[in-house]
Design an enzyme around this catalytic site. Sequence first.
Site, PDB file in Angstrom:
ATOM      1  N   CYS A  30      26.299   1.652  32.978  1.00 23.48           N
ATOM      2  CA  CYS A  30      27.959   1.341  33.147  1.00 23.48           C
ATOM      3  C   CYS A  30      28.620   3.111  34.469  1.00 23.48           C
ATOM      4  O   CYS A  30      29.654   2.700  34.314  1.00 23.48           O
ATOM      5  CB  CYS A  30      29.175   1.605  31.802  1.00 23.48           C
ATOM      6  SG  CYS A  30      27.935   3.856  30.801  1.00 23.48           S
ATOM      7  N   THR A  86      20.035  10.033  22.959  1.00 20.55           N
ATOM      8  CA  THR A  86      18.986   9.497  24.683  1.00 20.55           C
ATOM      9  C   THR A  86      19.519  10.401  25.052  1.00 20.55           C
ATOM     10  O   THR A  86      18.884  10.175  27.033  1.00 20.55           O
ATOM     11  CB  THR A  86      19.822   7.912  24.914  1.00 20.55           C
ATOM     12  OG1 THR A  86      21.184   7.952  25.291  1.00 20.55           O
ATOM     13  CG2 THR A  86      19.540   7.125  23.770  1.00 20.55           C
ATOM     14  N   ASP A 109      71.015   4.982  44.528  1.00 17.01           N
ATOM     15  CA  ASP A 109      70.136   4.334  45.351  1.00 17.01           C
ATOM     16  C   ASP A 109      70.695   3.002  45.811  1.00 17.01           C
ATOM     17  O   ASP A 109      71.179   2.349  43.978  1.00 17.01           O
ATOM     18  CB  ASP A 109      68.376   4.065  45.388  1.00 17.01           C
ATOM     19  CG  ASP A 109      67.658   3.418  45.787  1.00 17.01           C
ATOM     20  OD1 ASP A 109      68.098   3.626  46.617  1.00 17.01           O
ATOM     21  OD2 ASP A 109      68.020   1.915  45.931  1.00 17.01           O
ATOM     22  N   ARG A 115      22.837  13.036  31.445  1.00 14.54           N
ATOM     23  CA  ARG A 115      22.703  12.170  32.394  1.00 14.54           C
ATOM     24  C   ARG A 115      24.069  11.062  33.051  1.00 14.54           C
ATOM     25  O   ARG A 115      23.334  10.231  31.489  1.00 14.54           O
ATOM     26  CB  ARG A 115      21.923  11.495  32.932  1.00 14.54           C
ATOM     27  CG  ARG A 115      20.596  12.598  32.374  1.00 14.54           C
ATOM     28  CD  ARG A 115      18.722  12.337  33.164  1.00 14.54           C
ATOM     29  NE  ARG A 115      18.774  11.291  32.191  1.00 14.54           N
ATOM     30  CZ  ARG A 115      18.057  11.585  31.048  1.00 14.54           C
ATOM     31  NH1 ARG A 115      17.924  12.519  30.814  1.00 14.54           N
ATOM     32  NH2 ARG A 115      17.311  10.874  30.509  1.00 14.54           N
ATOM     33  N   CYS A 161      25.297   7.477  32.478  1.00 16.99           N
ATOM     34  CA  CYS A 161      24.074   5.942  32.150  1.00 16.99           C
ATOM     35  C   CYS A 161      24.120   5.061  33.811  1.00 16.99           C
ATOM     36  O   CYS A 161      25.009   4.998  34.154  1.00 16.99           O
ATOM     37  CB  CYS A 161      25.257   5.469  31.579  1.00 16.99           C
ATOM     38  SG  CYS A 161      24.532   3.385  31.041  1.00 16.99           S
ATOM     39  N   CYS A 164      31.104   0.332  28.084  1.00 17.73           N
ATOM     40  CA  CYS A 164      29.375   0.371  28.483  1.00 17.73           C
ATOM     41  C   CYS A 164      29.032  -0.644  27.623  1.00 17.73           C
ATOM     42  O   CYS A 164      29.509  -0.880  26.367  1.00 17.73           O
ATOM     43  CB  CYS A 164      28.943   1.617  27.602  1.00 17.73           C
ATOM     44  SG  CYS A 164      27.044   0.965  28.114  1.00 17.73           S
ATOM     45  N   CYS A 169      28.249   7.696  28.697  1.00 14.02           N
ATOM     46  CA  CYS A 169      28.901   6.124  29.248  1.00 14.02           C
ATOM     47  C   CYS A 169      30.126   6.668  29.173  1.00 14.02           C
ATOM     48  O   CYS A 169      31.020   7.375  28.374  1.00 14.02           O
ATOM     49  CB  CYS A 169      28.479   5.496  28.037  1.00 14.02           C
ATOM     50  SG  CYS A 169      26.225   5.406  27.903  1.00 14.02           S
TER      51      CYS A 169
END
Length: 497
Positions: free
Chosen positions: A72, A34, A447, A67, A69, A42, A38
């Site tokens: 998601c 694709t 402490d 690129r 998604c 996702c 993601c």
Amino acid sequence: MRNGMHLDAERCARAVRSRDARFDGWFYTAVLSTGIYCRPSCPATTPKPENMVFHPSAAACQQAGFRACKRCRPDTTPGSPEWNERDDVVARAVRLISDGVVDREGVPGLAARLGYSTRQTERQLLAALGAGPLALARAQRAQTARMLIETTALNMADVAFAAGFSSVRSFNETVREVYALTPRQLRAKAVPAEAVPAEGVAGGTLSLRLPFRAPLNPDNLFGHLAATAVPGVEEWRDGAYRRTLRLPHGHGVVSLAPRPDHVVCRLTLTDLRDLTVAISRCRRLLDLDADPVAVDEQLRADPVLQPYVDKAPGRRVPRTVDEAEFAVRAVLGQQVSTAAARTHAARLVLAHGEPVDDPEGGLTHLFPSPEALAALDPEKLAMPRSRRGTLTNLVGRLADGSLRLGVDSDWSEARARLLELPGFGPWTVDVIAMRALGDPDAFLPTDLGIRRAARELGLPSTPGALTARAEAWRPWRAYAVQYLWATESHPINFLPV
């Protein structure tokens, strides 16, 4: 630790098949069929194994031509906890890039701060993250731009400016390349305003949501900040912690309020170019990139800590937006009560802080810079002579640059330089390491609150014996401190009402 997890394809594929949100930000899944990338969780259909490749950063995915998604939104995940758990050169470089150093000073400026050549810096980042400093800074600018496009009414030129782009043209080209949409198309496709992670712009104020890895227990985190707030610089108002910010191009005021699945962040800036830096510093202040599952799993293995972890998991370490400021405040807090430390700090603020305007509340000043404090007459400080000497030595070193406390600090070197200063003992150095430097393994065996908690829980209460007992809590001893402090009824452990 999950260092280099993206190299373990089988383990990554299992996380993707189970949609395991614990791994969001640790690695990214790029889908060859694709051309998108993601987060592991996702909700879309799981790709076939042969179509998945894994990258250590969003920048590496973008550099490889994938690129983000649109479902998601992998570029909106919390950052990898790995870079806040280490102080090697790669971790320091990542923190500096998040703080906007590449945008302001370029790659040569980044390399100079790290003490490496430009070539060495680029090579190490490429090996660890699959992308060099320019690509990492570009991915950060793209993420900020997307947030502003989708959640505010700023015009596109102002979005480009605020996100750190040098020109509107480079802004347009980057958005199209990363998201396969123009900026105007991205805004047109945004979901209705009431459902997006921001409230837009009103009166010069940006409001957005800061994501985090669940769980997050806000009690000690915001309780500590509210209980130690310095009048004029910080306040708790209407369910939110508010403070002034000293930023590279001006100043700002931030309001931070906890919610079940995010932190509401309202920012008023004198210069929009400081937006990314301000967000980064607020995330660091609240320790929002921590991995609470890994931390609590380690501490829960100790039968003494287990009931406290189970009762209120997800405690964070309250940190700072200004390392030098915190170091000064640590000195002011030596051997005095929280109230007395606030009083000393408030006097310094009124006398030497830079005035600011806060139309929404009672904030009046920036905390004084080291340079301003170095110029003051120590005889006018209302504190014991020995502590005056400790403070003047500290601010002098901070002002002349011989002591550097920042996101680029080498923790061991900073500790050593602090210990060289008169009046700096283990408690002061360790509390600076924990809250200013961000060392997740810093420990405070001297402490008083920790020693009281140790006695109450049947742990050794002498510093040496307690330190030996705490070996089992490594590398998360700073978080163990939060659980030990929480055994007391001190105001730092409770959200103000």
